[in-house]
Design an enzyme around this catalytic site. Structure first.
Site, PDB file in Angstrom:
ATOM      1  N   ARG A  97       0.877  -1.184   0.000  1.00 16.43           N
ATOM      2  CA  ARG A  97       0.000   0.000   0.000  1.00 16.43           C
ATOM      3  C   ARG A  97       0.904   1.219   0.000  1.00 16.43           C
ATOM      4  NH1 ARG A  97      -5.355   1.541   3.475  1.00 16.43           N
ATOM      5  NH2 ARG A  97      -6.164   0.076   1.925  1.00 16.43           N
TER       6      ARG A  97
ATOM      7  N   ASP B 228     -17.293   7.495  -1.334  1.00 16.91           N
ATOM      8  CA  ASP B 228     -16.065   7.292  -0.552  1.00 16.91           C
ATOM      9  C   ASP B 228     -15.753   8.624   0.114  1.00 16.91           C
ATOM     10  OD1 ASP B 228     -13.686   6.262   0.483  1.00 16.91           O
ATOM     11  OD2 ASP B 228     -12.590   6.360  -1.420  1.00 16.91           O
TER      12      ASP B 228
ATOM     13  N   ARG C 179     -13.842  -8.425   2.026  1.00 19.04           N
ATOM     14  CA  ARG C 179     -12.434  -8.194   1.716  1.00 19.04           C
ATOM     15  C   ARG C 179     -11.624  -9.480   1.968  1.00 19.04           C
ATOM     16  NH1 ARG C 179     -10.278  -3.143   1.649  1.00 19.04           N
ATOM     17  NH2 ARG C 179      -8.556  -4.274   0.673  1.00 19.04           N
TER      18      ARG C 179
ATOM     19  N   CYS D 127     -16.348   1.787   0.732  1.00 20.33           N
ATOM     20  CA  CYS D 127     -15.189   0.935   1.060  1.00 20.33           C
ATOM     21  C   CYS D 127     -14.786   1.054   2.520  1.00 20.33           C
ATOM     22  CB  CYS D 127     -14.026   1.276   0.141  1.00 20.33           C
ATOM     23  SG  CYS D 127     -13.379   2.955   0.366  1.00 20.33           S
TER      24      CYS D 127
ATOM     25  N   HIS E  62      -7.477   0.895  -6.468  1.00 25.93           N
ATOM     26  CA  HIS E  62      -7.681   0.018  -5.297  1.00 25.93           C
ATOM     27  C   HIS E  62      -8.372  -1.256  -5.781  1.00 25.93           C
ATOM     28  CE1 HIS E  62      -7.902  -1.179  -1.245  1.00 25.93           C
ATOM     29  NE2 HIS E  62      -8.777  -0.331  -0.751  1.00 25.93           N
TER      30      HIS E  62
ATOM     31  N   GLN F 148     -10.183  -3.895  -3.398  1.00 35.29           N
ATOM     32  CA  GLN F 148     -11.467  -3.413  -2.879  1.00 35.29           C
ATOM     33  C   GLN F 148     -12.604  -3.742  -3.854  1.00 35.29           C
ATOM     34  OE1 GLN F 148     -12.208  -1.542   0.110  1.00 35.29           O
ATOM     35  NE2 GLN F 148     -14.251  -2.162  -0.547  1.00 35.29           N
TER      36      GLN F 148
HETATM   37  N1   CP Z   1     -11.301  -0.038   2.461  1.00 36.12           N
HETATM   38  C1   CP Z   1     -10.019  -0.122   2.870  1.00 36.12           C
HETATM   39  O1   CP Z   1      -9.091  -0.359   2.091  1.00 36.12           O
HETATM   40  O2   CP Z   1      -9.874   0.062   4.202  1.00 36.12           O
HETATM   41  P1   CP Z   1      -8.488   0.233   4.994  1.00 36.12           P
HETATM   42  O3   CP Z   1      -7.911   1.562   4.581  1.00 36.12           O
HETATM   43  O4   CP Z   1      -8.869   0.185   6.435  1.00 36.12           O
HETATM   44  O5   CP Z   1      -7.570  -0.874   4.591  1.00 36.12           O
HETATM   45  N1  NVA Z   2      -9.983   6.858  -1.270  1.00 37.44           N
HETATM   46  C1  NVA Z   2      -9.575   6.394   0.034  1.00 37.44           C
HETATM   47  C2  NVA Z   2      -9.775   4.928   0.159  1.00 37.44           C
HETATM   48  C3  NVA Z   2      -9.433   4.362   1.504  1.00 37.44           C
HETATM   49  C4  NVA Z   2      -9.633   2.869   1.593  1.00 37.44           C
HETATM   50  C5  NVA Z   2      -8.129   6.766   0.277  1.00 37.44           C
HETATM   51  O1  NVA Z   2      -7.308   6.646  -0.642  1.00 37.44           O
HETATM   52  O2  NVA Z   2      -7.814   7.216   1.386  1.00 37.44           O
END
Ligand code: CP
Ligand code: NVA
Length: 316
Positions: free
Chosen positions: A114, A232, A299, A271, A141, A144
């Site tokens: 990540r 989101d 997930r 998400c 992502h 997700q």
């Molecule tokens: N939706 C998602 O990716 O959540 P986290 O940021 O908690 O991993």
């Molecule tokens: N769009 C959000 C998704 C988090 C899971 C971010 O990038 O923070």
């Protein structure tokens, strides 16, 4: 090349697997989820297909769901994980992605990353000889969206022809929805304030695959007759918490009036983490059409399929 002469199967975006493999992954997730019903969450599936395998989870941003679901997914597949973050690893002191990829490839069987810039995960994949999985970048992502598609199907909806409506910021999660739309031929209406549209490349990818994509500033028009309503956070990780952006987003909150425009059996996806009162009202978030905690649980089940595909055990 791996030790077996095969290139590693990286999952940086949904297109790396393609529509047929993704369909197989979703079906496998449904089957595995049903087969282990009633087992303790940390118990392995009967076949334990990843026994002895170790996945490195590398986080350069915060996470709850992605971190826990990959860990539990590996346990259920018979394998294990180890956790790295930039603060406590040498990444935080400037060791290159290329060297990190080469070292981890000698020590573990797969890498989940990540990070912020998508170029970093592309760099990791270029230098790794084990599969690299995108656990979120600023651009996309994909894991997700495997969970989201699984959730939508579980709630009785077929993907081809589905009408999905997105509200708010044109961000990484939307980009992966658009990629999925092209692969599965569903349609996406995107309602954002001017200046917050998704990147054109993802819109073009969806359209090239045969999806209809509508970009609008009219939230109510986008919601009308939709099967899936999704939003989101307005401020993604790494972005400045700007009052100006929040003000621009106010008209795009998913609330009861907006949900009333959708089909009566429409579901609401997010998400998570959610900012109730900003991108979604409390009555919708806590209401009967919200399936956000099914989505969160999925997930795990989706991750298992992504892992099996990456390790060459699914969708071959
Ligand atoms: N939706 C998602 O990716 O959540 P986290 O940021 O908690 O991993
Ligand atoms: N769009 C959000 C998704 C988090 C899971 C971010 O990038 O923070």
């Amino acid at each position: 090349m791996t030790a077996f002469g095969q290139p590693p199967r990286h999952f940086l975006d949904l297109g790396d697997a393609g529509g047929d493999a993704l369909a197989a992954m979703i079906n496998d997730a449904i089957d595995r989820k049903a087969a282990r019903a009633g087992l303790p969450k940390g118990a392995a599936d009967a076949d334990a297909p990843l026994a002895g395998r170790v996945l490195a989870l590398v986080f350069e941003k915060n996470s709850t769901r992605t971190r826990v679901s990959f860990d539990i997914a590996m346990r259920q597949l018979g394998g294990s994980v180890l956790l790295l973050d930039s603060a406590s690893s040498q990444l935080g002191r400037g060791e290159t992605i290329a060297d990190t990829a080469r070292v981890l490839s000698r020590m573990v069987d797969g890498i989940m990353l990540r990070t912020d810039d998508h170029a970093k995960i592309a760099e990791m994949a270029r230098h790794a000889t084990v599969p690299v999985i995108n656990g979120l970048t600023d651009s996309s992502h994909p894991c997700q969206i495997v969970a989201d598609l699984l959730t939508v199907i579980e709630h009785g909806k077929a993907l081809p022809g589905l009408e999905v409506a997105w509200f708010g910021d044109g961000n990484n999660v939307l980009h992966s929805i658009l990629e999925a739309a092209g692969l599965f031929k569903f349609n996406v209406r995107v309602a954002t304030p001017a200046g917050y549209e998704p990147e054109p490349a993802f819109v073009e990818l969806a359209r090239a695959g045969g999806a209809e994509v509508t970009l609008t500033q009219d939230a109510h028009a986008a919601a009308r007759g939709a099967d899936v309503i999704v939003t989101d956070t307005w401020i993604s990780m790494g972005q400045a918490d700007a009052a100006e952006k929040k003000a621009a987003m106010a008209l795009y909150q998913v609330n009861a009036a907006l949900m009333a425009e959708a089909k009566p059996d429409a579901v609401f996806l997010h998400c998570l983490p959610a900012h109730v009162g900003d991108e979604v009202s409390e009555d919708v978030f806590e209401g009967p059409q919200a399936v956000v905690f099914d989505e969160a649980e999925n997930r795990i089940h989706a991750q298992k399929s992504v892992l099996l595909w990456s390790f060459g055990l699914l969708g071959t």
